[in-house]
Design a protein around this motif. Structure first.
Motif, PDB file in Angstrom:
ATOM      1  N   THR A   1       0.620  -1.020   0.207  1.00  0.00           N
ATOM      2  CA  THR A   1      -0.025   0.063  -0.261  1.00  0.00           C
ATOM      3  C   THR A   1       1.047   1.020   0.285  1.00  0.00           C
ATOM      4  O   THR A   1       1.082   1.863  -1.010  1.00  0.00           O
TER       5      THR A   1
ATOM      6  N   ASP B   1       5.912 -19.773   2.756  1.00  0.00           N
ATOM      7  CA  ASP B   1       7.086 -19.977   2.625  1.00  0.00           C
ATOM      8  C   ASP B   1       7.961 -19.582   2.039  1.00  0.00           C
ATOM      9  O   ASP B   1       7.200 -18.789   0.938  1.00  0.00           O
TER      10      ASP B   1
ATOM     11  N   ARG C   1      -8.763  -8.424   2.444  1.00  0.00           N
ATOM     12  CA  ARG C   1      -7.539  -7.352   1.442  1.00  0.00           C
ATOM     13  C   ARG C   1      -7.647  -8.072   0.034  1.00  0.00           C
ATOM     14  O   ARG C   1      -8.581  -9.195   0.121  1.00  0.00           O
TER      15      ARG C   1
ATOM     16  N   ARG D   1      14.763 -10.575   2.363  1.00  0.00           N
ATOM     17  CA  ARG D   1      13.627 -11.356   3.505  1.00  0.00           C
ATOM     18  C   ARG D   1      14.398 -12.011   3.977  1.00  0.00           C
ATOM     19  O   ARG D   1      13.923 -12.847   5.529  1.00  0.00           O
TER      20      ARG D   1
ATOM     21  N   ARG E   1       2.625 -17.181   7.963  1.00  0.00           N
ATOM     22  CA  ARG E   1       3.849 -16.182   7.190  1.00  0.00           C
ATOM     23  C   ARG E   1       4.513 -15.062   8.767  1.00  0.00           C
ATOM     24  O   ARG E   1       5.400 -14.257   8.063  1.00  0.00           O
TER      25      ARG E   1
HETATM   26  P1  AP5 Z   1      -0.811  -4.800   1.903  1.00  0.00           P
HETATM   27  O1  AP5 Z   1      -0.093  -3.207   1.695  1.00  0.00           O
HETATM   28  O2  AP5 Z   1      -1.113  -5.491   0.851  1.00  0.00           O
HETATM   29  O3  AP5 Z   1       0.195  -5.005   2.550  1.00  0.00           O
HETATM   30  P2  AP5 Z   1       1.861  -5.572   2.763  1.00  0.00           P
HETATM   31  O4  AP5 Z   1       2.646  -5.475   3.847  1.00  0.00           O
HETATM   32  O5  AP5 Z   1       2.709  -5.133   1.273  1.00  0.00           O
HETATM   33  O6  AP5 Z   1       1.732  -7.267   3.198  1.00  0.00           O
HETATM   34  P3  AP5 Z   1       1.907  -8.915   1.842  1.00  0.00           P
HETATM   35  O7  AP5 Z   1       0.985  -9.515   2.649  1.00  0.00           O
HETATM   36  O8  AP5 Z   1       1.809  -8.383   0.515  1.00  0.00           O
HETATM   37  O9  AP5 Z   1       3.302  -9.006   2.657  1.00  0.00           O
HETATM   38  P4  AP5 Z   1       4.196  -9.725   2.695  1.00  0.00           P
HETATM   39  O10 AP5 Z   1       5.415  -9.340   2.557  1.00  0.00           O
HETATM   40  O11 AP5 Z   1       3.487 -11.612   3.182  1.00  0.00           O
HETATM   41  O12 AP5 Z   1       3.891 -10.772   0.319  1.00  0.00           O
HETATM   42  P5  AP5 Z   1       4.944 -10.320  -0.390  1.00  0.00           P
HETATM   43  O13 AP5 Z   1       3.321 -10.738  -1.313  1.00  0.00           O
HETATM   44  O14 AP5 Z   1       5.658  -9.406  -0.203  1.00  0.00           O
HETATM   45  O15 AP5 Z   1      -1.694  -4.132   3.222  1.00  0.00           O
HETATM   46  C1  AP5 Z   1      -2.316  -5.534   3.401  1.00  0.00           C
HETATM   47  C2  AP5 Z   1      -3.914  -4.845   3.686  1.00  0.00           C
HETATM   48  O16 AP5 Z   1      -4.489  -3.991   4.496  1.00  0.00           O
HETATM   49  C3  AP5 Z   1      -4.938  -4.437   2.028  1.00  0.00           C
HETATM   50  O17 AP5 Z   1      -5.857  -4.806   3.139  1.00  0.00           O
HETATM   51  C4  AP5 Z   1      -4.154  -3.067   2.278  1.00  0.00           C
HETATM   52  O18 AP5 Z   1      -5.581  -2.016   2.102  1.00  0.00           O
HETATM   53  C5  AP5 Z   1      -4.848  -2.386   4.108  1.00  0.00           C
HETATM   54  N1  AP5 Z   1      -3.729  -1.503   4.896  1.00  0.00           N
HETATM   55  C6  AP5 Z   1      -2.938  -0.914   4.774  1.00  0.00           C
HETATM   56  N2  AP5 Z   1      -2.490   0.536   5.175  1.00  0.00           N
HETATM   57  C7  AP5 Z   1      -3.735  -0.247   6.304  1.00  0.00           C
HETATM   58  C8  AP5 Z   1      -3.773   1.119   7.332  1.00  0.00           C
HETATM   59  N3  AP5 Z   1      -3.210   1.566   7.758  1.00  0.00           N
HETATM   60  N4  AP5 Z   1      -4.914   0.800   8.521  1.00  0.00           N
HETATM   61  C9  AP5 Z   1      -5.879  -0.309   7.822  1.00  0.00           C
HETATM   62  N5  AP5 Z   1      -5.485  -0.740   6.666  1.00  0.00           N
HETATM   63  C10 AP5 Z   1      -4.592  -0.896   5.348  1.00  0.00           C
HETATM   64  O19 AP5 Z   1       5.016 -11.890  -0.563  1.00  0.00           O
HETATM   65  C11 AP5 Z   1       4.400 -12.943  -1.247  1.00  0.00           C
HETATM   66  C12 AP5 Z   1       4.879 -14.717  -1.037  1.00  0.00           C
HETATM   67  O20 AP5 Z   1       6.210 -14.535  -1.764  1.00  0.00           O
HETATM   68  C13 AP5 Z   1       6.027 -14.398   0.234  1.00  0.00           C
HETATM   69  O21 AP5 Z   1       5.271 -15.354   1.381  1.00  0.00           O
HETATM   70  C14 AP5 Z   1       6.879 -15.164  -0.122  1.00  0.00           C
HETATM   71  O22 AP5 Z   1       6.123 -16.734  -0.779  1.00  0.00           O
HETATM   72  C15 AP5 Z   1       7.198 -14.989  -1.980  1.00  0.00           C
HETATM   73  N6  AP5 Z   1       8.503 -14.008  -1.674  1.00  0.00           N
HETATM   74  C16 AP5 Z   1       7.841 -12.504  -1.629  1.00  0.00           C
HETATM   75  N7  AP5 Z   1       9.134 -11.939  -1.499  1.00  0.00           N
HETATM   76  C17 AP5 Z   1      10.185 -13.023  -1.460  1.00  0.00           C
HETATM   77  C18 AP5 Z   1      11.575 -13.014  -0.988  1.00  0.00           C
HETATM   78  N8  AP5 Z   1      11.985 -12.153  -1.402  1.00  0.00           N
HETATM   79  N9  AP5 Z   1      12.175 -14.202  -0.735  1.00  0.00           N
HETATM   80  C19 AP5 Z   1      11.815 -15.242  -0.495  1.00  0.00           C
HETATM   81  N10 AP5 Z   1      10.346 -15.131  -1.238  1.00  0.00           N
HETATM   82  C20 AP5 Z   1       9.077 -14.150  -1.329  1.00  0.00           C
END
Ligand code: AP5
Length: 217
Positions: A15, A57, A127, A88, A171
């Motif tokens: 976000t 994972d 979300r 990460r 997670r």
């Molecule tokens: P949002 O902004 O979507 O949160 P986020 O921190 O981006 O959460 P993610 O779940 O995307 O992070 P993540 O790190 O688990 O997943 P990623 O995609 O990187 O906000 C969440 C919700 O809250 C939304 O609905 C939003 O509207 C709401 N919100 C936001 N701000 C708010 C506020 N102030 N008040 C109220 N509501 C609010 O990774 C996914 C997967 O990919 C991982 O599990 C892994 O398998 C893989 N992966 C990604 N990167 C790597 C890496 N570097 N190494 C290995 N595997 C990886």
């Protein structure tokens, strides 16, 4: 600016990344988004990543690092970038540091978004993401005008497979074990900046931008 956003799942990295990257005119590079795009289009990379993501994972380092190195070499990332979701773990951070040093540069700042676990579960269970433009919504906290439809592009909103409560808890464990050590890693480097990531989205963006102002060059 070369910036990393770090914080637990649901902290609001995606976000805030969309707004901060736009304010700073730098590309937002989200490893989660790149993986999800590859899963949805059925590429070889997507096939390799899918099972890990579904379980909550981390995708193995060799796959993730190769993907990020390729993306950082693209022309739009030469004068700055915002990394969301990478590094990460400490090995990924060490590779990034070495790579940037080879390119005669370094990270300017690592911005940590601080929220507690209960807030994370509330956020992730509501979300919704636009299938077309990737904009992130929340059914209660940031609802679109029409349920299930993106205000920006009329795209269809969907719920991520890894946003089920059990997977969210896993997670969070993975974050605590593998990603949390990055906080000390970057604090030692003197480039860690933490902000309270609770409250309205626009206020958090303002908080982030005023914290980042002194790093803008
Ligand atoms: P949002 O902004 O979507 O949160 P986020 O921190 O981006 O959460 P993610 O779940 O995307 O992070 P993540 O790190 O688990 O997943 P990623 O995609 O990187 O906000 C969440 C919700 O809250 C939304 O609905 C939003 O509207 C709401 N919100 C936001 N701000 C708010 C506020 N102030 N008040 C109220 N509501 C609010 O990774 C996914 C997967 O990919 C991982 O599990 C892994 O398998 C893989 N992966 C990604 N990167 C790597 C890496 N570097 N190494 C290995 N595997 C990886």
């Amino acid at each position: 600016m070369r910036l990393v956003l770090v914080g637990p799942p649901g902290a609001g990295k995606g976000t805030q990344a969309q707004f901060i990257a736009s304010h700073l005119s730098i590309p937002k590079i989200s490893t989660g988004d790149i993986f999800r795009y590859n899963v949805s289009t059925g590429t070889e990379l997507g096939k390799q990543a899918k099972a890990y993501m579904g379980r909550g994972d981390l995708v193995p380092d060799e796959i993730t690092i190769a993907m990020v190195v390729a993306r950082l070499q693209e022309p739009d990332a030469q004068s700055g970038f915002l990394l969301d979701g990478f590094p990460r773990n400490v090995p990924q951070a060490e590779v990034l540091r070495k790579l940037l040093a080879e390119w005669d540069t370094r990270l300017d700042v690592v911005l940590e978004l601080v929220v507690d676990d209960d807030e994370v579960v509330r956020r992730l269970s509501g979300r919704r993401t636009c299938r077309q433009c990737g904009r992130i919504w929340h059914v209660l906290f940031e609802p679109p005008a029409r349920a299930g439809i993106c205000d920006d592009c009329n795209g269809e909103l969907f719920q991520r497979d890894d946003d089920r409560e059990q997977t969210i808890r896993h997670r969070l464990d993975v974050y605590a074990e593998q990603t949390q050590p990055l906080i000390a890693f970057y604090a030692d480097d003197g480039i860690l900046l933490g902000i309270d990531a609770t409250g309205p989205v626009e206020e958090i963006t303002e908080r982030a931008m005023s914290a980042l102002r002194r790093f803008i060059r």
